[in-house]
Design a protein around this motif. Structure first.
Motif, PDB file in Angstrom:
ATOM      1  N   VAL A  83     -98.576 -62.237 -12.716  1.00 18.20           N
ATOM      2  CA  VAL A  83     -98.574 -62.966 -13.986  1.00 18.20           C
ATOM      3  C   VAL A  83     -97.148 -63.259 -14.433  1.00 18.20           C
ATOM      4  CG1 VAL A  83     -99.156 -62.829 -16.434  1.00 18.20           C
ATOM      5  CG2 VAL A  83    -100.814 -62.087 -14.718  1.00 18.20           C
ATOM      6  N   SER A  84     -96.252 -62.293 -14.255  1.00 17.53           N
ATOM      7  CA  SER A  84     -94.850 -62.506 -14.624  1.00 17.53           C
ATOM      8  C   SER A  84     -94.239 -63.630 -13.800  1.00 17.53           C
ATOM      9  CB  SER A  84     -94.049 -61.214 -14.415  1.00 17.53           C
ATOM     10  OG  SER A  84     -94.543 -60.171 -15.230  1.00 17.53           O
ATOM     11  N   PHE A  85     -94.554 -63.658 -12.516  1.00 15.00           N
ATOM     12  CA  PHE A  85     -94.046 -64.735 -11.656  1.00 15.00           C
ATOM     13  C   PHE A  85     -94.518 -66.101 -12.145  1.00 15.00           C
ATOM     14  CE2 PHE A  85     -95.222 -67.636  -8.190  1.00 15.00           C
ATOM     15  CZ  PHE A  85     -93.955 -67.922  -7.675  1.00 15.00           C
ATOM     16  N   ASP A  86     -95.793 -66.200 -12.506  1.00 19.12           N
ATOM     17  CA  ASP A  86     -96.331 -67.484 -12.961  1.00 19.12           C
ATOM     18  C   ASP A  86     -95.711 -67.928 -14.284  1.00 19.12           C
ATOM     19  OD1 ASP A  86     -98.087 -67.826 -10.787  1.00 19.12           O
ATOM     20  OD2 ASP A  86     -99.545 -66.475 -11.700  1.00 19.12           O
ATOM     21  N   ILE A  87     -95.505 -66.981 -15.198  1.00 18.47           N
ATOM     22  CA  ILE A  87     -94.903 -67.327 -16.480  1.00 18.47           C
ATOM     23  C   ILE A  87     -93.440 -67.726 -16.303  1.00 18.47           C
ATOM     24  CG2 ILE A  87     -94.207 -66.422 -18.742  1.00 18.47           C
ATOM     25  CD1 ILE A  87     -96.706 -64.662 -18.678  1.00 18.47           C
ATOM     26  N   PHE A 118    -100.121 -76.787 -15.504  1.00 15.35           N
ATOM     27  CA  PHE A 118    -101.544 -76.626 -15.216  1.00 15.35           C
ATOM     28  C   PHE A 118    -101.754 -75.615 -14.086  1.00 15.35           C
ATOM     29  CE2 PHE A 118    -101.286 -80.785 -17.211  1.00 15.35           C
ATOM     30  CZ  PHE A 118    -102.315 -80.726 -18.127  1.00 15.35           C
ATOM     31  N   MET A 119    -100.884 -75.666 -13.078  1.00 14.98           N
ATOM     32  CA  MET A 119    -100.988 -74.691 -11.995  1.00 14.98           C
ATOM     33  C   MET A 119    -100.781 -73.274 -12.515  1.00 14.98           C
ATOM     34  SD  MET A 119     -99.271 -76.343  -8.557  1.00 14.98           S
ATOM     35  CE  MET A 119     -97.744 -76.894  -9.299  1.00 14.98           C
ATOM     36  N   ALA A 120     -99.822 -73.113 -13.416  1.00 12.92           N
ATOM     37  CA  ALA A 120     -99.540 -71.780 -13.946  1.00 12.92           C
ATOM     38  C   ALA A 120    -100.718 -71.240 -14.751  1.00 12.92           C
ATOM     39  CB  ALA A 120     -98.281 -71.830 -14.819  1.00 12.92           C
ATOM     40  N   LEU A 121    -101.321 -72.081 -15.595  1.00 14.20           N
ATOM     41  CA  LEU A 121    -102.493 -71.634 -16.352  1.00 14.20           C
ATOM     42  C   LEU A 121    -103.637 -71.264 -15.418  1.00 14.20           C
ATOM     43  CD1 LEU A 121    -102.692 -74.033 -19.439  1.00 14.20           C
ATOM     44  CD2 LEU A 121    -101.622 -71.789 -19.265  1.00 14.20           C
ATOM     45  N   SER A 122    -103.852 -72.086 -14.388  1.00 13.96           N
ATOM     46  CA  SER A 122    -104.910 -71.785 -13.414  1.00 13.96           C
ATOM     47  C   SER A 122    -104.643 -70.468 -12.716  1.00 13.96           C
ATOM     48  CB  SER A 122    -105.009 -72.923 -12.390  1.00 13.96           C
ATOM     49  OG  SER A 122    -105.375 -74.141 -13.008  1.00 13.96           O
ATOM     50  N   LEU A 149    -104.158 -77.184  -5.000  1.00 12.50           N
ATOM     51  CA  LEU A 149    -103.575 -78.402  -4.447  1.00 12.50           C
ATOM     52  C   LEU A 149    -104.493 -79.612  -4.466  1.00 12.50           C
ATOM     53  CD1 LEU A 149    -101.796 -76.895  -1.298  1.00 12.50           C
ATOM     54  CD2 LEU A 149    -100.895 -77.185  -3.611  1.00 12.50           C
ATOM     55  N   PHE A 150    -105.769 -79.453  -4.829  1.00 12.17           N
ATOM     56  CA  PHE A 150    -106.710 -80.579  -4.830  1.00 12.17           C
ATOM     57  C   PHE A 150    -106.091 -81.749  -5.588  1.00 12.17           C
ATOM     58  CE2 PHE A 150    -110.865 -82.421  -6.524  1.00 12.17           C
ATOM     59  CZ  PHE A 150    -111.149 -83.080  -5.336  1.00 12.17           C
ATOM     60  N   PHE A 151    -105.745 -82.807  -4.876  1.00  9.22           N
ATOM     61  CA  PHE A 151    -104.883 -83.832  -5.466  1.00  9.22           C
ATOM     62  C   PHE A 151    -105.477 -84.583  -6.662  1.00  9.22           C
ATOM     63  CE2 PHE A 151    -107.089 -86.225  -2.124  1.00  9.22           C
ATOM     64  CZ  PHE A 151    -107.347 -87.451  -2.732  1.00  9.22           C
TER      65      PHE A 151
END
Length: 458
Positions: A83-87, A118-122, A149-151
């Protein structure tokens, strides 16, 4: 490459659809992942490398959390690190403070991974669900990688829970009719972006070029109206294009915007604006905090604070935070003073006023400019001038059509219409209208090369 580009529309999309439907069904998901990787690569090789690394890191964290959950402290440690990495990744790539750090890893100063928010929230939502035992869907790498990655959803969402996405992916049934529906939704979004948003953006730029100190009241209101409409058509247009493409691949993703601007209440605006993102904030931030705070006043402060976080997530600036505080406070005040039924017309007017006034903070580069712009909106200078009348003469038709198109009046008229003749006539005319819109959008993109105007980096 973006959805509203000639390369995507006439090159990548038809080729990817052809390849997807030619291969056997069991190979469709790996092909879809490969096509998504190509899409990222066409945006930029650094972007492909970043998204690939981001996916692998979160996949490893999710697998470790699931493996050690409930057995020892390993799961908690991995969860905290993940979680820290994503934030941190959002702050690193969305703020200028971390330019030296980006440079140290070989990223240029201007590098921005599209869709990082959006990637981070996901990613954060998925790690929370895995840690809490609420993400029991298949954690195969293809599924997990497609989730990121779904475009059709990588640029503008929607933010879906992992298990919902996997269920949608495994239950897809691609049909010719779905492709038709998808292309119709895509063209609708394309028209929002190319015809409406890009034209309104020109009006906003014209207003923005004026000295805010000498700006007339009419000019200021024309500018903020153009900005908010442009913002709405940009975000909802890109979202619709992604949803339309998803339909073509048999993926029925939910809409992210539901005509929010002219709602009858502020809370309806909030519920219809970036729907899945607002729901994410409610599920993973508001509800857990409410569980530890029973006081009514504290809950209201938490509610406003969460909206402040949502606004900050939008722009990663003080202005976005102030916008979120204003919207959260407006909803809180509305819930206190509007116990009875509000007349729809009155509700629409005051909601639009709140949206436009708070929108000055989204439009401004800094809080000082936004405050000065607000003063212009309340008539600090002249009421109108020659420039304002010129803008009215030039853009009034565009503004009126855009305002109507940003409401659900036409949709409601069709739903309430009991005459089969009207519906039949519309069913016949609709494909022609869609084709005409597509031709007009193509002509406009050929003139400018693409439709790349982006008001925000989300």
């Amino acid at each position: 490459m973006i959805y509203s580009s000639l390369l995507f529309i006439y090159g990548f999309l038809p080729l990817s659809l052809l390849l997807y439907y030619v291969v056997p069904k069991k190979a469709q998901q790996p092909v879809l992942l490969a096509e998504s990787a190509v899409f990222c690569g066409l945006i930029g090789l650094r972007y492909l490398m970043f998204t690939a690394a981001y996916t692998v890191i979160n996949y490893g964290a999710a697998r470790l959390i699931r493996r050690y959950r409930g057995k020892n402290e390993m799961a908690s440690a991995v969860f905290a690190i993940g979680v820290s990495f994503d934030i941190i990744s959002i702050f690193v790539f969305r703020t200028a403070l971390f330019v030296p750090l980006r440079s140290a890893f070989g990223f240029p100063e201007a590098f921005f991974p599209i869709g990082i928010s959006f990637m981070a929230l996901s990613a954060i939502g998925t790690l929370i669900d895995v840690y809490g035992g609420k993400a029991e869907a298949d954690m195969g790498f293809v599924h997990f990688a497609l989730y990121f990655l779904f475009f059709p959803r990588i640029i503008m969402g929607p933010v879906l829970r992992y298990r919902s996405f996997v269920k949608m992916l495994d239950s897809r049934k691609p049909e010719l009719a779905e492709i038709g529906v998808g292309l119709t939704i895509f063209v609708k979004g394309l028209a929002k972006k190319v015809i409406a948003a890009d034209t309104l953006f020109v009006l906003w730029v014209a207003v923005r070029s004026r000295d805010v100190q000498d700006m007339s009241l009419l000019t200021a209101w024309l500018g903020i109206s153009a900005y908010m409409l442009c913002l709405y058509f940009t975000l909802s247009g890109i979202s619709d294009m992604g949803i339309g493409v998803g339909y073509c691949f048999g993926m029925k993703m939910p809409q992210s915007f539901n005509y929010p601007l002219f709602s009858t209440k502020i809370r309806y605006f909030a519920a219809r604006w970036h729907i899945q993102t607002v729901q994410w904030m409610r599920r993973y931030v508001t509800k857990p905090l409410y569980a530890h705070c029973a006081g009514r006043i504290m809950r209201r402060l938490i509610f406003i604070g969460v909206w402040a976080v949502f606004g900050f997530w939008y722009t990663f600036s003080l202005n976005g935070l102030l916008w979120g505080i204003l919207i959260g406070a407006a909803i809180t005040i509305e819930s206190r003073i509007s116990r009875g039924r509000i007349i729809d017309t009155t509700g629409v007017i005051y909601t639009a006023l709140v949206v436009m006034i708070s929108g000055a903070f989204l439009a401004g580069e800094d809080a000082v400019y936004s405050l000065r712009y607000l003063l212009a909106m309340i008539g600090r200078g002249s009421i109108a001038d020659r420039f304002a009348f010129y803008l009215v003469k030039t853009y009034i038709v565009v503004l009126l059509i855009s305002m109507y198109a940003s409401t659900d009046l036409f949709r409601n008229m069709m739903i309430r219409s009991g005459r089969n003749r009207i519906r039949t006539a519309f069913a016949v005319i609709s494909p022609l209208v869609v084709l005409l819109l597509f031709v007009v959008c193509t002509a406009m993109m050929m003139y400018s090369g693409s439709s790349g105007i982006m008001l925000m980096k989300l």
